[in-house]
Design an enzyme around this catalytic site. Structure first.
Site, PDB file in Angstrom:
ATOM      1  N   LYS A 293       7.752 -48.571   7.674  1.00 45.83           N
ATOM      2  CA  LYS A 293       8.658 -47.622   7.030  1.00 45.83           C
ATOM      3  C   LYS A 293      10.081 -48.133   7.164  1.00 45.83           C
ATOM      4  O   LYS A 293      10.518 -48.533   8.254  1.00 45.83           O
ATOM      5  CB  LYS A 293       8.514 -46.238   7.661  1.00 45.83           C
ATOM      6  CG  LYS A 293       7.183 -45.572   7.351  1.00 45.83           C
ATOM      7  CD  LYS A 293       7.079 -44.210   8.017  1.00 45.83           C
ATOM      8  CE  LYS A 293       5.797 -43.498   7.566  1.00 45.83           C
ATOM      9  NZ  LYS A 293       4.586 -44.242   7.929  1.00 45.83           N
TER      10      LYS A 293
ATOM     11  N   ASP B 167       5.834 -48.590   3.220  1.00 47.78           N
ATOM     12  CA  ASP B 167       5.370 -47.219   3.008  1.00 47.78           C
ATOM     13  C   ASP B 167       6.449 -46.400   2.306  1.00 47.78           C
ATOM     14  O   ASP B 167       7.642 -46.619   2.523  1.00 47.78           O
ATOM     15  CB  ASP B 167       5.037 -46.547   4.344  1.00 47.78           C
ATOM     16  CG  ASP B 167       3.697 -46.980   4.900  1.00 47.78           C
ATOM     17  OD1 ASP B 167       2.871 -47.488   4.125  1.00 47.78           O
ATOM     18  OD2 ASP B 167       3.478 -46.815   6.115  1.00 47.78           O
TER      19      ASP B 167
ATOM     20  N   GLN C 235       3.700 -42.214  -5.035  1.00 41.42           N
ATOM     21  CA  GLN C 235       3.103 -40.928  -4.686  1.00 41.42           C
ATOM     22  C   GLN C 235       2.888 -40.073  -5.932  1.00 41.42           C
ATOM     23  O   GLN C 235       3.821 -39.827  -6.704  1.00 41.42           O
ATOM     24  CB  GLN C 235       4.035 -40.202  -3.710  1.00 41.42           C
ATOM     25  CG  GLN C 235       4.261 -40.972  -2.420  1.00 41.42           C
ATOM     26  CD  GLN C 235       5.440 -40.428  -1.626  1.00 41.42           C
ATOM     27  OE1 GLN C 235       6.519 -40.226  -2.168  1.00 41.42           O
ATOM     28  NE2 GLN C 235       5.234 -40.196  -0.355  1.00 41.42           N
TER      29      GLN C 235
ATOM     30  N   ARG D 225      -0.022 -49.365  -3.435  1.00 38.39           N
ATOM     31  CA  ARG D 225      -0.914 -48.369  -2.844  1.00 38.39           C
ATOM     32  C   ARG D 225      -0.614 -47.036  -3.535  1.00 38.39           C
ATOM     33  O   ARG D 225       0.537 -46.588  -3.568  1.00 38.39           O
ATOM     34  CB  ARG D 225      -0.679 -48.243  -1.341  1.00 38.39           C
ATOM     35  CG  ARG D 225      -1.578 -47.194  -0.671  1.00 38.39           C
ATOM     36  CD  ARG D 225      -1.106 -46.887   0.742  1.00 38.39           C
ATOM     37  NE  ARG D 225      -1.190 -48.068   1.589  1.00 38.39           N
ATOM     38  CZ  ARG D 225      -0.415 -48.252   2.663  1.00 38.39           C
ATOM     39  NH1 ARG D 225       0.503 -47.369   2.982  1.00 38.39           N
ATOM     40  NH2 ARG D 225      -0.551 -49.339   3.398  1.00 38.39           N
TER      41      ARG D 225
ATOM     42  N   ARG E  82      -1.166 -35.614   8.281  1.00 40.65           N
ATOM     43  CA  ARG E  82      -2.496 -35.883   7.716  1.00 40.65           C
ATOM     44  C   ARG E  82      -3.281 -34.584   7.557  1.00 40.65           C
ATOM     45  O   ARG E  82      -4.027 -34.409   6.596  1.00 40.65           O
ATOM     46  CB  ARG E  82      -3.275 -36.859   8.598  1.00 40.65           C
ATOM     47  CG  ARG E  82      -2.635 -38.210   8.795  1.00 40.65           C
ATOM     48  CD  ARG E  82      -2.487 -39.063   7.550  1.00 40.65           C
ATOM     49  NE  ARG E  82      -1.408 -38.700   6.663  1.00 40.65           N
ATOM     50  CZ  ARG E  82      -0.130 -39.007   6.864  1.00 40.65           C
ATOM     51  NH1 ARG E  82       0.240 -39.645   7.936  1.00 40.65           N
ATOM     52  NH2 ARG E  82       0.783 -38.657   5.973  1.00 40.65           N
TER      53      ARG E  82
END
Length: 305
Positions: A98, A132, A161, A182, A287
């Protein structure tokens, strides 16, 4: 997920007292269950276990929103040591980081210096480094830094995202870089002015960006525990004759381990996100905020062995 459940876990993730308590006594409980270890050397054995099952890995030294320059320097040095250890021990692993852990909120030049040193090491050992994505207010700066380094380095990727309105446009703007991306739904609490507030809209946009990026020919990492999204990706690949070498699935360490192994048996690339370090509590709470089913996955993982 209900808004109440999400907000509750996000609130817990920011509770300083609980974070301190978790660092003091919870690390040994979490190690080998939802995080690798309290440091990278202690995580290596877990990475090797995953590799033995045919699972690839990406590791992340937990900690973000660093405001102390000395801490940011230590984080960058830790990342370089990790890359060197991965290479020396021939682990099937990449590295995630990050930018706020490297000083994004302190000084731009500090981040550029750290990323240059990290990527020089990554290029030497041919190990991918993924930046990230953090909250929306840091999104543009993160993408600008990614694009700058991507023009000069090969072993760099980043994250987009699905819950952000801007993501479709971001993918279009990134396409000329042929990026390894990702693709995630998103884990931070954002205003409805910048992010879809409803899960159904996030899911729909997630499918849209999966299709966009996979059809672009660039490498895609589909990071999800959602069976519907996994099946959607499989069907999309079959429909458009997209090679299994062009994408991978990613899941979190300690969650859906059996599904991870089944995907490997089916011939898919499966990468496990293995965080490590004592700053695990906030990560854990986010999470749980992402998806209610994660609670069951975690409880199962925490009681195994």
């Amino acid at each position: 997920m209900s808004v109440m459940t999400r907000d509750f876990f996000l609130y817990l993730s920011k509770n300083k007292a609980l974070n301190r308590a978790a660092q003091n006594w919870g690390g040994n409980i979490a190690s080998g269950k939802i995080v690798g270890g309290l440091d990278f050397p202690s995580s290596v054995k877990f990475i090797k276990e995953l590799n033995d099952y045919g699972l690839s890995v990406t590791v992340d030294h937990l900690g973000e929103f660093v405001t102390n320059k000395a801490v940011a320097i230590e984080r960058a040095e830790e990342c370089i040591r990790t890359i060197e250890t991965i290479a020396a021990q021939k682990l099937d692993s990449q590295v995630s980081l990050k930018l706020t852990s490297l000083g994004l909120d302190i000084d731009d030049q500090l981040v550029y210096d750290h990323m240059t040193n990290i990527l020089d090491t990554a290029e030497k050992h041919q190990i991918m480094v993924t930046i990230d994505m953090e909250d929306e207010q840091r999104c543009q700066k993160t993408l600008d830094i990614f694009k700058d380094f991507k023009s000069r380095y090969n072993y760099i990727s980043t994250v987009v995202q699905a819950y952000l309105y801007r993501t479709e446009e971001d993918i279009n703007e990134l396409s000329s870089y042929k990026p390894f991306l990702r693709l995630v739904k998103g884990a931070y609490k954002e205003s409805p002015t910048v992010a879809f507030p409803n899960k159904s809209d996030v899911d729909q946009n997630y499918k849209k960006i999966i299709k966009m990026h996979m059809l672009s020919g660039s490498y895609a990492a589909i990071a999800t525990h959602d069976d519907a999204m996994i099946e959607y990706t499989k069907e999309l690949a079959k429909e458009h004759n997209i090679s299994k070498d062009q994408f991978e699935f990613q899941m979190l360490y300690g969650m859906r381990s059996q599904t991870q192994r089944e995907l490997v048996k089916e011939g898919y690339k499966m990468r496990v996100y293995v965080p490590y370090g004592d700053d695990w509590y906030g990560y854990f709470m986010r999470r749980l905020a992402e998806r209610p089913a994660n609670i069951a996955f975690v409880l199962k993982g925490m009681t195994k062995k």
